[in-house]
Design an enzyme around this catalytic site. Sequence first.
Site, PDB file in Angstrom:
ATOM      1  CG  ASP A  54      -1.999  -1.022   1.167  1.00  0.00           C
ATOM      2  OD1 ASP A  54      -2.367  -1.435   0.049  1.00  0.00           O
ATOM      3  OD2 ASP A  54      -2.494  -1.424   2.238  1.00  0.00           O
ATOM      4  CE1 TYR A 176       4.663  -6.383   3.665  1.00  0.00           C
ATOM      5  CE2 TYR A 176       4.075  -8.711   3.664  1.00  0.00           C
ATOM      6  CZ  TYR A 176       4.099  -7.486   3.043  1.00  0.00           C
ATOM      7  OH  TYR A 176       3.574  -7.336   1.782  1.00  0.00           O
TER       8      TYR A 176
END
Length: 340
Positions: A54, A176
Amino acid sequence: MIRLRLDLGYDGTDFSGWARQPGLRTVQGEIEQALGRILRLAEPPALTVAGRTDAGVHARGQVAHVDLPVEAFSALDRNHRRSAGAEPAAALSATDPVAFPAGHPSVPFPAADSAAGFLAVEPVAAGAVLPLDVDERLAALLRRLAGVLDSDVRVHRVCVASEGFDARFSALSRRYAYRVSDAAGGVDPLRRREVVWHNRPLDLDALNAAAAHLLGEHDFAAFCKKREGATTIRRLQRLDWVREDDGVLVATVVADAFCHSMVRSLVGSLLSAADGRRPVEWPGQVLGRAVRDSGVHVAPAHGLCLEEVSYPPDTELAARALATRRVRTLGDDPPAVDEP
């Protein structure tokens, strides 16, 4: 056509995410435009990425692939000849015959062996500059990308992809990291683009206790933005926190794939449980209800970074990609499709 693998990283601050969008600066758009310019393509090539990110999200270990016509690499040879001072009449094109055995490092790719084991028997013209070999062309492309791209996106490596490789569907997992500081005085200004400030003290033990309830294969609908026809079932392989020497709290999150906003929603729920606003059991309870909960706040984008994408051995790449393309139901063995 030839498929190339690109390993890359970027500071997501000034990008509107990974995916190409008209009129917006995106990572995909920047790299595709750079490739089209360097290779002199009529249209920019299309990149396939391991995991879309994003707006504001960073990446240190992103992976993408691109399919290019082999003849596109002649642009790199032309630049090479100009830098070598070759006369146009003496320069060889990328498809001119060269008197070297097939497989010789000076032979342009792909090597199309003749029955005699040679690409051709024509002698090389005196003073001609030989086309670059595969490794030289890839090295030249990497250097050109570094010169064309802005400094907030870097391609670290370009190589010919192994047979069956698909950056998205061949992946085994994505890792992540999410970075948070609860320092009373705020975040180190030099790290403000990658570390989120949380204005309440955070309990490390509570973070890890709450995270333990989320591990395994579940329907993560409560932590995902639902998309039509997309499954929200995922296998969360790892979710734990450490406090580093400088006081920054770092979450490591690993899954076979992630649905949209999943990591940031998980982090948001854990922060609520670690600062005393919610009980430690609350994130697990939300997960069990499998519906979007208004109490789950999505953590800020800039604390999130894609650190690594892992792949199976080369011999298993094609099978992995085939299995991943299946949209699964709870309990299936094949991994879920990555829906960014």
